[in-house]
Design a protein around this motif. Structure first.
Motif, PDB file in Angstrom:
ATOM      1  N   LEU A 151      -3.366   7.213   4.489  1.00  0.00           N
ATOM      2  CA  LEU A 151      -4.211   6.907   3.495  1.00  0.00           C
ATOM      3  C   LEU A 151      -5.590   7.559   3.402  1.00  0.00           C
ATOM      4  CD1 LEU A 151      -4.376   4.755   1.167  1.00  0.00           C
ATOM      5  CD2 LEU A 151      -5.702   3.293   2.866  1.00  0.00           C
ATOM      6  N   LEU A 152      -6.020   7.601   4.791  1.00  0.00           N
ATOM      7  CA  LEU A 152      -7.472   8.047   5.002  1.00  0.00           C
ATOM      8  C   LEU A 152      -7.625   9.229   5.264  1.00  0.00           C
ATOM      9  CD1 LEU A 152      -8.974   4.801   6.581  1.00  0.00           C
ATOM     10  CD2 LEU A 152      -9.299   5.679   4.248  1.00  0.00           C
ATOM     11  N   ASP A 196      -9.093  -1.128   5.624  1.00  0.00           N
ATOM     12  CA  ASP A 196      -9.144   0.063   4.459  1.00  0.00           C
ATOM     13  C   ASP A 196      -7.956  -0.030   3.893  1.00  0.00           C
ATOM     14  OD1 ASP A 196     -11.680   0.773   5.762  1.00  0.00           O
ATOM     15  OD2 ASP A 196     -11.872   2.147   4.010  1.00  0.00           O
ATOM     16  N   GLU A 212      -0.139   9.224   1.228  1.00  0.00           N
ATOM     17  CA  GLU A 212       0.295  10.322   1.304  1.00  0.00           C
ATOM     18  C   GLU A 212       0.584  11.064   2.534  1.00  0.00           C
ATOM     19  OE1 GLU A 212      -1.972  13.173  -1.331  1.00  0.00           O
ATOM     20  OE2 GLU A 212      -2.099  11.822  -2.694  1.00  0.00           O
ATOM     21  N   LYS A 245       3.005   3.001  -1.759  1.00  0.00           N
ATOM     22  CA  LYS A 245       2.833   3.840  -2.995  1.00  0.00           C
ATOM     23  C   LYS A 245       1.732   4.578  -3.008  1.00  0.00           C
ATOM     24  CE  LYS A 245       0.889   0.490  -6.354  1.00  0.00           C
ATOM     25  NZ  LYS A 245      -0.309   0.937  -6.251  1.00  0.00           N
ATOM     26  N   ASP A 246       0.650   4.328  -2.215  1.00  0.00           N
ATOM     27  CA  ASP A 246      -0.651   4.972  -2.113  1.00  0.00           C
ATOM     28  C   ASP A 246      -0.780   5.766  -0.818  1.00  0.00           C
ATOM     29  OD1 ASP A 246      -1.974   3.873  -4.536  1.00  0.00           O
ATOM     30  OD2 ASP A 246      -1.823   2.236  -3.455  1.00  0.00           O
ATOM     31  N   ARG A 283     -15.504  -1.557  -4.389  1.00  0.00           N
ATOM     32  CA  ARG A 283     -14.234  -1.362  -4.283  1.00  0.00           C
ATOM     33  C   ARG A 283     -14.049  -0.174  -4.341  1.00  0.00           C
ATOM     34  NH1 ARG A 283     -10.232  -4.303  -8.039  1.00  0.00           N
ATOM     35  NH2 ARG A 283     -11.447  -6.069  -7.401  1.00  0.00           N
ATOM     36  N   LEU A 284     -13.069   0.425  -3.289  1.00  0.00           N
ATOM     37  CA  LEU A 284     -12.548   1.814  -3.327  1.00  0.00           C
ATOM     38  C   LEU A 284     -11.694   2.175  -4.317  1.00  0.00           C
ATOM     39  CD1 LEU A 284     -11.401   1.636   0.424  1.00  0.00           C
ATOM     40  CD2 LEU A 284     -13.630   2.949  -0.593  1.00  0.00           C
ATOM     41  N   ARG A 285     -11.445   1.260  -5.345  1.00  0.00           N
ATOM     42  CA  ARG A 285     -10.519   1.577  -6.434  1.00  0.00           C
ATOM     43  C   ARG A 285     -11.263   1.967  -7.760  1.00  0.00           C
ATOM     44  NH1 ARG A 285      -4.802   2.550  -6.405  1.00  0.00           N
ATOM     45  NH2 ARG A 285      -3.939   1.297  -4.705  1.00  0.00           N
ATOM     46  N   GLU A 292      -5.083  -7.594  -5.477  1.00  0.00           N
ATOM     47  CA  GLU A 292      -5.886  -6.452  -5.237  1.00  0.00           C
ATOM     48  C   GLU A 292      -6.867  -6.937  -4.005  1.00  0.00           C
ATOM     49  OE1 GLU A 292      -8.188  -5.934  -9.014  1.00  0.00           O
ATOM     50  OE2 GLU A 292      -6.859  -4.084  -8.861  1.00  0.00           O
ATOM     51  N   ARG A 293      -7.187  -6.030  -3.190  1.00  0.00           N
ATOM     52  CA  ARG A 293      -8.217  -6.080  -2.243  1.00  0.00           C
ATOM     53  C   ARG A 293      -7.652  -7.373  -1.181  1.00  0.00           C
ATOM     54  NH1 ARG A 293     -14.433  -5.116  -3.646  1.00  0.00           N
ATOM     55  NH2 ARG A 293     -14.258  -5.499  -1.397  1.00  0.00           N
ATOM     56  N   GLN A 294      -6.813  -7.192  -0.434  1.00  0.00           N
ATOM     57  CA  GLN A 294      -6.317  -8.234   0.345  1.00  0.00           C
ATOM     58  C   GLN A 294      -6.900  -8.147   1.560  1.00  0.00           C
ATOM     59  OE1 GLN A 294      -4.437 -10.816  -1.017  1.00  0.00           O
ATOM     60  NE2 GLN A 294      -5.232  -9.702  -2.651  1.00  0.00           N
ATOM     61  N   ARG A 341      -7.868  -3.167   1.850  1.00  0.00           N
ATOM     62  CA  ARG A 341      -8.842  -3.093   0.921  1.00  0.00           C
ATOM     63  C   ARG A 341      -8.312  -2.122  -0.325  1.00  0.00           C
ATOM     64  NH1 ARG A 341     -14.763  -3.002   0.587  1.00  0.00           N
ATOM     65  NH2 ARG A 341     -14.523  -3.947   2.506  1.00  0.00           N
ATOM     66  N   TYR A 342      -7.444  -1.487  -0.175  1.00  0.00           N
ATOM     67  CA  TYR A 342      -7.153  -0.471  -1.238  1.00  0.00           C
ATOM     68  C   TYR A 342      -5.853  -1.013  -1.918  1.00  0.00           C
ATOM     69  CZ  TYR A 342      -7.043   4.312  -3.171  1.00  0.00           C
ATOM     70  OH  TYR A 342      -7.018   5.168  -4.305  1.00  0.00           O
ATOM     71  N   ILE A 343      -5.435  -1.924  -1.551  1.00  0.00           N
ATOM     72  CA  ILE A 343      -4.151  -2.258  -2.183  1.00  0.00           C
ATOM     73  C   ILE A 343      -4.517  -2.736  -3.672  1.00  0.00           C
ATOM     74  CG2 ILE A 343      -2.766  -4.752  -2.311  1.00  0.00           C
ATOM     75  CD1 ILE A 343      -2.657  -4.521   0.784  1.00  0.00           C
ATOM     76  N   SER A 344      -3.540  -2.309  -4.377  1.00  0.00           N
ATOM     77  CA  SER A 344      -3.715  -2.882  -5.733  1.00  0.00           C
ATOM     78  C   SER A 344      -2.332  -2.851  -6.623  1.00  0.00           C
ATOM     79  CB  SER A 344      -4.771  -2.008  -6.649  1.00  0.00           C
ATOM     80  OG  SER A 344      -4.591  -1.971  -8.084  1.00  0.00           O
ATOM     81  N   ILE A 397       0.784  -1.220  -0.274  1.00  0.00           N
ATOM     82  CA  ILE A 397       0.045  -0.094  -0.072  1.00  0.00           C
ATOM     83  C   ILE A 397       0.954   1.372  -0.147  1.00  0.00           C
ATOM     84  CG2 ILE A 397      -0.371   0.453   2.600  1.00  0.00           C
ATOM     85  CD1 ILE A 397      -3.235   0.600  -0.074  1.00  0.00           C
ATOM     86  N   LYS A 401     -12.233   6.403  -3.431  1.00  0.00           N
ATOM     87  CA  LYS A 401     -11.602   6.818  -2.461  1.00  0.00           C
ATOM     88  C   LYS A 401     -11.375   8.357  -2.423  1.00  0.00           C
ATOM     89  CE  LYS A 401      -7.623   6.663   0.489  1.00  0.00           C
ATOM     90  NZ  LYS A 401      -7.014   7.807  -0.307  1.00  0.00           N
ATOM     91  N   GLU A 448     -13.738 -11.182  -4.588  1.00  0.00           N
ATOM     92  CA  GLU A 448     -12.976  -9.888  -4.776  1.00  0.00           C
ATOM     93  C   GLU A 448     -11.515  -9.904  -4.846  1.00  0.00           C
ATOM     94  OE1 GLU A 448     -15.143 -10.408  -2.085  1.00  0.00           O
ATOM     95  OE2 GLU A 448     -13.532  -9.933  -0.477  1.00  0.00           O
ATOM     96  N   MET A 449     -11.002 -11.025  -4.110  1.00  0.00           N
ATOM     97  CA  MET A 449      -9.639 -11.170  -3.942  1.00  0.00           C
ATOM     98  C   MET A 449      -9.164 -11.401  -5.398  1.00  0.00           C
ATOM     99  SD  MET A 449      -8.837 -12.826  -0.452  1.00  0.00           S
ATOM    100  CE  MET A 449      -6.974 -12.912  -0.575  1.00  0.00           C
ATOM    101  N   ILE A 450      -9.757 -12.261  -6.231  1.00  0.00           N
ATOM    102  CA  ILE A 450      -9.143 -12.859  -7.314  1.00  0.00           C
ATOM    103  C   ILE A 450      -9.203 -11.720  -8.354  1.00  0.00           C
ATOM    104  CG2 ILE A 450      -9.379 -14.634  -9.120  1.00  0.00           C
ATOM    105  CD1 ILE A 450     -11.682 -15.704  -7.027  1.00  0.00           C
ATOM    106  N   PRO A 451      -8.136 -11.557  -9.177  1.00  0.00           N
ATOM    107  CA  PRO A 451      -7.990 -10.567 -10.171  1.00  0.00           C
ATOM    108  C   PRO A 451      -9.068 -10.796 -11.089  1.00  0.00           C
ATOM    109  CG  PRO A 451      -5.746 -11.688 -10.099  1.00  0.00           C
ATOM    110  CD  PRO A 451      -6.873 -12.595  -9.274  1.00  0.00           C
ATOM    111  N   GLU A 460     -13.134  11.519  -0.238  1.00  0.00           N
ATOM    112  CA  GLU A 460     -12.280  12.298   0.465  1.00  0.00           C
ATOM    113  C   GLU A 460     -12.625  13.793   0.098  1.00  0.00           C
ATOM    114  OE1 GLU A 460      -8.050  11.950  -0.104  1.00  0.00           O
ATOM    115  OE2 GLU A 460      -7.472  12.666   2.088  1.00  0.00           O
TER     116      GLU A 460
END
Lengths: 368, 407, 548
Positions: A239-240, A253, A169, A166-167, B131-133, A265-267, A256-259, A164, B181, C349-352, B185
């Protein structure tokens, strides 16, 4: 009944305490502190760490004064039979109640974030059952389980932070110290109760293979947990921002925001893995301490028969006691004065009285 | 012990058999939403949602056959009073319960955006699945419904195409990339205003608007008359939760310059020494800082922008590989950047929307002054003094030193 | 109880009682403390009675020393070395010394001693005084010699029977390293071991177990390295065993195991003498059983599943990599089906996205829920494995074809299972073979994990993993925690757990097992370039000694 068959090393104690200091706390602490201290939440946590070290030292000092005994016995020894057993009972009730809160928090997390339709009885039952299975095998097994699982959990958390990063701030942490010291200190208040949970050593200290050297593991655990929470709260804030305060489980979160490259994604399910591992150890330790302390309080020879009735009570109370999640959140705040007075106030009181009445050998004398 | 164990085992089996697995849901029972459009319904106060749901079976079978072009998503429209109610109303049309976990696109219709989005956006943060993305868009000039329908007909992976479109826009940097997100914000902020890329529908044969690059309308439009396509065109500006206006391409880029969000972009300037021909400069690195400063009792915002670019193309015959020419190009580049930021600031003042987050910058630097300023930010923002410091550098000129042409 | 009932039933039904069989075997193996008579004929008669209908016993009367004394030899046909029997008989019959005038006056007893001490050219002899001992000896491959007028017999060890030659073991295949494997014969096995650890410090304690089988069991350990407490514990546990027969070391395994009801094995087994030697040198105790090519080793720890003998013979980097792969394989084979079902049913949702669309597409029209699909495939896989193991080699091809074609290809084509599930199950199956010592426990454990995963998603999987870990750490093998050195942690030993450090760094034996003789070798043995002129190329042909 004694601890002869239960021997844990200093390192195991440190890992165990570290685990209970981080487990439930990682998800709800950032929100609670940010609500008061805003962007300076991480400072509050640093302050709390110092308080945690002090309270840990206090508890160790009291425990070392009465080697081989738990708080149940020496509270009687210090303040007399009647008052002592009342004080002992209050500790037991607190342990039980905190455990109920932890279990319910666990259930709320699962129901809110992962399994909205599964009835919570299922979770309460399975969690307590797993905890009962492990503590019937004793403290040593609990410690070893933690020893094996904790590295994985830390690895997951650090991995999540890395993904996370890199996301994040960090400008969201500004302005620093805008409100002055007051908000920071206000943030300290709800966090202290999580750091004073080291008071469980008042029950498990006799199991340490070298009780004289309890100071190092306790301090190490508190410091490590303090750093951990500081890092995590900084990450959540970065992040938040102040939205952290609005989330029940803000760390979710973060995951959840991981990509990463559209593959990872969404771990958020990883959080559950962390939560199950550490949370069960924490629930197990509270459960164990409750049973052991109760057995000693009632003068039973063995604590194992208490596992089943205590488990049933845990399941029932955790389901029935809180009507909804907002009551649970309020209770966590409301219980703080009571909890702190037993976690820190009681040992302090006992230590002072013991020093005045000359009860128990001080650590220095025995070692010499 | 063994008795207890067997009892437990029996209990577990009975539990599983009688109660079943509550949250267990097979993949094929879930309708994988890949795109969502939010509109106002014709009835007052109602919400109209359009979703594009992937038809996974067809995606798989198509790969083997090859060359068969079919729509791989179905779209449904439903109305309701709230978002979640509408979500469930889809069950009247489709047996699959919608699953939001893979939805990457959230398109808000222009009408709904102008009315305000607070009432519809809550569900997407409160709920577990969304998803927030997810990227947020505003449908410019049309309903979101039409855009979702177009998305559903796209060839290589509906939803994925839109996702790829917004992701690849970084090489052009004409629209901000805004995910849920970030959007939330900004909506949560008292002073900062949200910006969202504008998504436009191009019908075949239609002329694209003037700000567009020539030639991007593409041959597909001519060949297949019914084909509709999507285009990112400019930026929607919100004030509070309401859409208040648009930024065009240059203004959008001005915003990105100021925020330091442009990753790569092309600036076309006139060649020094040969004003009739043009040169393209490709942005490589951008560092921007928004610095509030106190001058007396006023607060002045300084926007510092540093860019590094390469000369990537040149028309005409002027020799640009000299230090003097490069300095001159740098000045021209800086002027373009400055003009675009100025245009954006002008628009922001016009809409009275703090799209740069100047308020937050002041808060971070001068928290004491901010307390007083915050309450009257709406009056203060258009009056805010803004200074621009743009420093452009051009480092390289490509593989040749002289342009192509007779010596 | 049951047999009584059956007989009662038979009596009621058929009005006749079947004859109670006269248990000759019982009489033969339990002859009581029958003293040997000094009369040869009495002995013969009694033996004939004892060995009634044991037609493979040979009882032969003969005359020693040209008729001076009556002798009787008893042995089992084919169990003793026939050549050596004739050799001994030859010697005895033609024994001239008894006809010496000096000896002619000797009594039978004296002659017997003389024969035993001076005339028997054999390895081990044993004087016994009752027929029970004689019987035990004879049925272990010894030859009993009786002499008229002497109330004793001598047992001569002449074992010589057919057995398999030492060959390459089939279970533990190595590419680099010794290829000898144990065989079914204890003596040979012990020699294989002795050849690797030389000297009297390698102790071999023999005991006989099994009422019927009287199997020789050898407890082996290295004195000075093995913990005496562990040795004593093993000895105590073995001696406690009351069992009908020991047909393989597997019988003993369950009797000496600390937790027989656990899916995790707490006794190790191996077919390779070099492995046993290595384990003995780490302070473990080996148990070799006559008739079984599998030696047992205790204490057996979880980490041993990841340590393969070849790790120690090949180069450390490669060995470390394969060890990490084994750990990953362990996790995959245990958790993959459970996680696959849990993720696709609870946490898609975890799966690509692209993958989830593919998976959903494949699942269209599959009649079974993913859980059942996984369960069926896993069960079928176990079935195929079992069939492949038991069938005669000649039909192997057929089973392989049915397995791959019918169950793999056709099942996917006809839309009964998804290709992804086949991949998952195949991966699970393959990785299961990477760690043979734990493969049995994994095969059992993946089913409950699968159910937990489909019942409560990843929460269920984690919960069960937690309980399993708790179970594993609560186990002990001969007093040693099963999960050490992971928990209780001994970080110094992890260099032989997750990786295989180079030999010069493995200076210590595992401390949890061995407490007395920790140091395996002196430190600083890594070859260093010799000082002085060695920076140049050696001019003469004499390298420094530590280069060899």
């Amino acid at each position: 009944m004694n601890f002869k068959d239960e021997q844990i090393s200093g390192r195991q104690l440190a890992l165990l305490l570290f685990c209970i200091l981080i487990s439930t706390t990682i998800l709800i602490l950032p929100a609670l502190v940010v609500r008061e201290a805003k962007q300076d939440a991480w400072m509050s946590i640093l302050v709390v760490t110092i308080l945690g070290i002090l309270s840990g030292l206090l508890q160790v000092r009291l425990g070392c004064r009465f080697p081989g005994k738990t708080i149940i016995e020496y509270s009687k020894e210090i303040t007399g039979r009647f008052l002592g057993s009342l004080l002992g009972l209050s500790s037991i009730l607190l342990m039980f109640y905190i455990n109920v809160i932890v279990i319910r928090e666990f259930i709320e997390l699962l129901k809110t974030e992962y399994f909205p339709e599964t009835p919570m009885e299922v979770f309460a039952f399975t969690i307590v059952l797993a905890a009962a299975y492990i503590i019937r095998r004793g403290l040593e097994v609990l410690c070893r389980t933690n020893e094996i699982l904790l590295p994985f959990e830390i690895f997951f958390i650090l991995g999540g932070l890395l993904l996370i990063f890199k996301d994040l701030e960090f400008s969201r942490l500004l302005p620093v110290f805008a409100g002055g010291a007051i908000p920071v200190l206000k943030g300290v208040y709800p966090a202290t109760v999580f750091f004073a949970e080291t008071y469980l050593i008042l029950v498990i200290l006799p199991a340490l293979n070298n009780p004289r050297e309890a100071t190092r593991p306790v301090v190490a655990a508190v410091v490590a947990a303090g750093i951990f929470h500081t890092v995590l709260s900084i990450a959540v804030l970065a992040l938040l921002g102040l939205e952290t305060a609005d989330r029940y489980f803000s760390v979710i979160d973060l995951f959840r925001y991981i990509s990463v490259a559209g593959i990872i994604e969404r771990q958020e399910a990883l959080v559950m893995a962390i939560w199950v591992g550490t949370g069960l150890v924490k629930i197990g330790l509270y459960y164990y301490c409750t049973c052991l302390a109760t057995a000693r309080w009632a003068g039973l020879r063995d604590w194992r028969p208490l596992v089943f009735p205590t488990g049933v009570l845990l399941v029932l109370v955790s389901i029935v006691h809180f009507p909804d999640i907002s009551v649970l959140q309020e209770t966590i705040i409301k219980i703080i004065p009571m909890a702190l007075s037993i976690q820190i106030g009681l040992p302090l009181l006992l230590l002072i009285i013991a020093a005045f009445r000359g009860k128990g050998g001080s650590a220095g004398e025995k070692a010499a | 012990m063994k008795k207890q164990l067997s009892l437990l085992l029996c209990a577990a089996i009975i539990l599983i058999v009688t109660a079943g697995c509550w949250d267990y849901r097979e993949l094929e029972q879930r309708g994988l939403v890949c795109c969502l459009g939010l509109d106002r319904a014709a009835e007052p106060g109602k919400i109209k949602m359009t979703v594009s749901v992937i038809r996974p079976g067809e995606v798989s079978s198509d790969t083997g056959a090859g060359g068969v072009v079919r729509s791989k998503a179905a779209y449904y429209t439903a109305t309701g009073d709230t978002v979640f109610e509408t979500t469930r109303n889809f069950l009247m049309q489709s047996s699959r319960r919608l699953f939001w976990g893979h939805n990457r696109n959230l398109i808000i219709g222009e009408a709904m955006a102008r009315e305000g989005v607070f009432n519809v956006i809550d569900r997407f943060v409160r709920g577990v699945e969304p998803r927030l993305r997810s990227w947020v868009f505003v449908a410019g000039g049309t309903e979101a419904k039409e855009i979702v329908e177009t998305v559903s007909k796209m060839e290589d992976g509906p939803g994925a195409e839109l996702d790829a479109l917004i992701k690849s826009s970084t090489s052009l940097s004409v629209v901000p990339q805004v995910d849920l997100k970030l959007f939330i914000e900004r909506l949560n902020s008292k002073t900062a205003a949200a910006v969202v890329p504008r998504l436009e529908l191009i019908r075949a044969g239609e002329k694209t608007d003037a700000g567009d690059y020539p030639g991007t309308s593409g041959p597909a439009g001519a060949a297949e008359p019914k084909r509709q396509r999507l285009k990112l065109s400019g930026t929607a500006v919100f004030k509070g939760d309401r859409l208040v206006g648009w930024l065009n391409k240059a203004e959008s880029r001005g915003l990105l310059w100021a925020l330091g969000k442009a990753q790569s972009s092309i600036v076309v300037v006139k060649c020094p020494g040969d004003e009739s021909s043009l040169a393209s400069l490709e942005l490589l690195e951008l560092i921007s800082k928004i610095k509030p400063e106190k001058r007396g009792n006023r607060i002045v915002i300084t926007v510092e922008v540093q860019t590094e670019s390469n000369l990537v193309e040149q028309q005409g015959t002027a020799d640009l590989a000299t230090p003097e020419a490069l300095r001159s190009l740098e000045r021209r580049h800086a002027t373009v950047v400055k003009n675009e930021i100025h245009a954006t600031v002008k628009k922001a003042r016009e809409y009275n929307a703090d799209i740069f987050g100047f308020g937050e910058a002041i808060e971070r630097k001068f928290p004491q002054e901010w307390k007083e300023l915050e309450s009257r930010w709406d009056e203060a923002f258009p009056e805010l003094e803004i200074e621009l410091k743009v420093k452009s550098r051009i480092l390289r000129v490509g593989r040749i030193t002289r342009p192509v042409g007779p010596r | 109880m049951l047999s009584k009932f059956v007989r009662w039933l038979q009596r009621r039904l058929f009005k006749q009682v079947p004859e109670e069989p006269f248990n000759l075997a019982e009489k033969a193996t339990k002859p009581g403390r029958l003293k040997i008579s000094s009369n040869l004929n009495n002995n013969l008669a009694r033996l004939q009675e004892l060995y009634y209908r044991c037609d493979d016993t040979v009882m032969r009367r003969f005359e020693i020393g040209s008729g001076r004394l009556g002798g009787l030899i008893v042995y089992l046909e084919g169990f003793v070395d026939q050549d050596r029997v004739s050799e001994i008989m030859d010697g005895l019959m033609l024994l001239s010394r008894l006809t010496d005038p000096q000896c002619s006056k000797m009594k039978a007893e004296q002659s017997f001693d003389l024969i035993v001490n001076q005339c028997l050219v054999a390895g081990e002899t044993n004087l016994v005084e009752n027929l029970q001992q004689v019987t035990q000896g004879v049925f272990r491959g010894e030859l009993a010699l009786f002499i008229n007028g002497v109330a004793r017999a001598v047992l001569i060890d002449l074992k010589g029977y057919e057995h398999r030659n030492v060959s390459i073991p089939e279970t533990e295949v190595v590419i680099r390293g010794p290829r000898e494997g144990f065989i079914e014969e204890l003596v040979t096995n012990l020699i294989l071991l002795r050849r690797r650890i030389k000297g009297p410090q390698l102790k071999v304690e023999k005991i006989f177990l099994g009422e019927q089988s009287a199997t020789a069991v050898a407890i082996t350990y290295v004195k000075g390295i093995a913990d005496d407490k562990i040795v004593e514990e093993v000895r105590r546990r073995l001696k406690r065993i009351k069992i009908d027969a020991v047909l393989d070391s597997g019988y003993l395994e369950e009797y000496i195991e600390d937790a027989p009801y656990s899916p995790f094995p707490t006794v190790g087994n191996t077919e390779k003498p070099d492995v046993v030697a290595a384990k003995l040198l780490e302070g473990r105790v080996g148990i070799l059983v006559d008739g079984s090519p599998f030696a047992l080793t205790v204490p057996h720890l979880l980490v041993e599943a990841f340590q393969v003998s070849e790790d120690y013979y090949s180069r450390p980097f490669y060995a470390s990599m394969t060890r990490l792969i084994r750990i990953v394989a362990f996790m995959i084979t245990l958790l993959l089906p459970a996680i696959y079902v849990a993720v696709q049913a609870y946490h898609p949702e975890m799966i690509p996205t692209i993958l989830v669309v593919r998976m959903a597409g494949a699942r269209e029209g599959i009649p079974f829920p993913a859980l059942l699909e996984a369960f069926l495939m896993l069960a079928i896989y176990e079935l195929l494995k079992e069939a492949g193991l038991r069938m005669p080699r000649a039909v192997g091809q057929a089973v392989a074809i049915v397995g791959t074609l019918v169950l793999g290809e056709a099942a996917i084509r006809s839309g009964i299972v998804t290709p992804a599930m086949v991949i998952v199950v195949a991966l699970t199956g393959i990785t299961g073979f990477v760690i043979p010592p734990e493969s049995e426990s994994i095969a059992v454990l993946k089913f409950p994990l699968l159910f937990a995963g489909s019942f409560l998603g990843l929460f269920g999987v984690m919960l069960l993993v937690f309980v399993l870990v708790a179970h594993a750490v609560s186990l002990r093998s001969c007093g040693v925690p099963y999960t050490s050195p992971l928990a209780p942690a001994a970080y110094g030993e992890w260099k032989d757990v997750f990786i295989r450090a180079p030999w010069p760094l493995l200076q210590r034996r595992p401390g949890v097992i061995d407490r007395q003789n920790l140091r395996r070798q002196p430190a600083e043995q890594t070859p260093q370039p010799s000082k002085g002129k060695s920076s140049r190329l050696p001019e003469k042909n004499e390298g420094s000694p530590d280069e060899f």
